[in-house]
Design an enzyme around this catalytic site. Structure first.
Site, short mmCIF file in Angstrom:
data_model
loop_
_atom_site.label_atom_id
_atom_site.label_comp_id
_atom_site.label_asym_id
_atom_site.label_seq_id
_atom_site.Cartn_x
_atom_site.Cartn_y
_atom_site.Cartn_z
N ASN A 31 0.82 -1.20 0.00
CA ASN A 31 0.00 0.00 0.00
C ASN A 31 0.87 1.27 0.00
O ASN A 31 1.61 1.53 0.95
CB ASN A 31 -0.90 -0.07 1.25
N ALA A 32 0.76 2.08 -1.07
CA ALA A 32 1.61 3.26 -1.22
C ALA A 32 1.35 4.29 -0.12
O ALA A 32 2.27 4.96 0.35
CB ALA A 32 1.38 3.89 -2.59
N LYS A 70 0.46 3.74 3.00
CA LYS A 70 1.12 3.33 4.24
C LYS A 70 2.63 3.58 4.16
O LYS A 70 3.25 3.97 5.14
CB LYS A 70 0.88 1.83 4.51
N ASP A 82 -1.31 -4.65 10.99
CA ASP A 82 -2.64 -5.18 10.72
C ASP A 82 -3.63 -4.25 11.42
O ASP A 82 -3.37 -3.81 12.54
CB ASP A 82 -2.79 -6.61 11.22
N PHE A 96 -10.17 6.37 3.31
CA PHE A 96 -10.53 5.17 2.55
C PHE A 96 -11.39 4.28 3.44
O PHE A 96 -11.62 4.60 4.62
CB PHE A 96 -9.27 4.42 2.09
N GLY A 97 -11.80 3.15 2.90
CA GLY A 97 -12.46 2.11 3.70
C GLY A 97 -13.65 2.63 4.51
O GLY A 97 -14.60 3.21 3.97
N TYR A 98 -13.58 2.44 5.80
CA TYR A 98 -14.70 2.78 6.68
C TYR A 98 -14.64 4.23 7.18
O TYR A 98 -15.48 4.63 7.99
CB TYR A 98 -14.72 1.82 7.89
N HIS A 116 -4.98 5.53 14.49
CA HIS A 116 -4.47 4.30 15.08
C HIS A 116 -3.11 3.93 14.48
O HIS A 116 -2.18 3.62 15.19
CB HIS A 116 -5.50 3.18 14.85
N ARG A 117 -2.99 4.03 13.14
CA ARG A 117 -1.74 3.63 12.49
C ARG A 117 -0.61 4.60 12.81
O ARG A 117 0.50 4.21 13.11
CB ARG A 117 -1.94 3.52 10.97
P1 IMP Z 1 -5.05 -3.89 6.54
O1 IMP Z 1 -4.44 -3.58 7.86
O2 IMP Z 1 -4.35 -3.22 5.42
O3 IMP Z 1 -5.25 -5.36 6.35
O4 IMP Z 1 -6.49 -3.21 6.53
C1 IMP Z 1 -7.57 -3.72 7.19
C2 IMP Z 1 -8.86 -3.07 6.81
O5 IMP Z 1 -9.35 -2.32 7.93
C3 IMP Z 1 -8.86 -2.08 5.65
O6 IMP Z 1 -9.00 -2.73 4.44
C4 IMP Z 1 -10.08 -1.24 6.00
O7 IMP Z 1 -11.25 -1.94 5.67
C5 IMP Z 1 -10.02 -1.17 7.50
N1 IMP Z 1 -9.22 0.01 7.94
C6 IMP Z 1 -8.02 -0.02 8.57
N2 IMP Z 1 -7.59 1.23 8.83
C7 IMP Z 1 -8.55 2.05 8.34
C8 IMP Z 1 -8.64 3.48 8.28
O8 IMP Z 1 -7.78 4.24 8.72
N3 IMP Z 1 -9.76 3.97 7.68
C9 IMP Z 1 -10.74 3.17 7.18
N4 IMP Z 1 -10.67 1.85 7.18
C10 IMP Z 1 -9.58 1.28 7.77
#
Ligand code: IMP
Length: 204
Positions: A12-13, A15, A77, A160-162, A188-189
């Site tokens: 993932n670019a 990250k 993760d 992105f995502g949620y 969180h990250r």
């Molecule tokens: P992974 O850690 O790349 O496997 O991501 C896990 C999944 O959690 C992502 O595909 C999103 O669905 C969700 N997710 C993780 N961090 C975020 C965020 O910061 N925003 C929105 N969704 C997140």
């Protein structure tokens, strides 16, 4: 032991950009898996964020060892835990309703499953665990979370995502309404990476 290279186990670019920004002041080279020329099929079948982060980091560390290369491997993760849904989707966040299902659909499904649930029971958090494996086999982990609530509709264009359904009461806005730098600072990250940076500063 002097280690001057870190490999971050992601494709993932976004990250990669974030980790480069956060550990820019450490005297180490940071590479993505692609830059390190590592192609590993990793099965993330852990039941916790910790297990999955460890599985990823250890798989890459083994590959490096087989090649005789020295680097610290980091892997993360993350996911969304919704209290009312017994912490679903959790470690299955990416796979919820199928990996290829759009987030518009995933988000609509979660909102629908919370229909009629009052604000105070819509609590949720994004969690991130980062695992580090050193060439000598030592392992470290950091975990961080950001607390929020699931909203009633999607809002915001960033992230992105949620992010569009994750409301941050402290900021009075949705995660997808935050500027990217602001999100990195409080996410969180971002927080788990800052904690990992402290460990790297001591252990490298
Ligand atoms: P992974 O850690 O790349 O496997 O991501 C896990 C999944 O959690 C992502 O595909 C999103 O669905 C969700 N997710 C993780 N961090 C975020 C965020 O910061 N925003 C929105 N969704 C997140």
């Amino acid at each position: 032991m002097k280690v001057d290279k870190i490999i971050f186990a992601t494709g993932n670019a976004g990250k990669m950009k974030e980790i480069r920004m956060i550990i820019a002041d450490l005297d180490v080279e940071v590479q993505s898996m692609k830059e390190a020329d590592i192609q590993a099929e990793i099965v993330e079948d852990g039941e916790t964020f910790e297990e999955n982060a460890r599985i990823k980091a250890q798989a890459i560390a083994q590959e490096l060892k087989a090649r005789g290369e020295q680097a610290v491997v980091l892997a993360d993760d993350s996911g969304l835990e919704i209290d009312y849904l017994n912490k679903e989707p959790g470690v299955y966040s990416a796979r919820y309703m199928g990996e290829d299902t759009s987030y518009t659909k995933k988000n609509a499904s979660l909102i629908q499953r919370l229909e009629g649930v009052p604000d105070e029971e819509r609590t949720a958090r994004f969690v991130c665990v980062i695992a580090a494996v050193f060439p000598d086999g030592r392992m470290f982990e950091t975990r961080a979370a950001i607390e929020g609530r699931i909203g009633y509709e999607e809002k915001g264009e960033n992230g992105f995502g949620y992010d569009p359904i994750f409301y941050l009461p402290e900021y009075g806005m949705y995660s997808a309404e935050l500027a990217p730098e602001e999100k990195n600072r409080i996410s969180h990250r971002g927080k788990a990476l800052e904690e990992m940076k402290k460990i790297l500063l001591m252990e490298l």
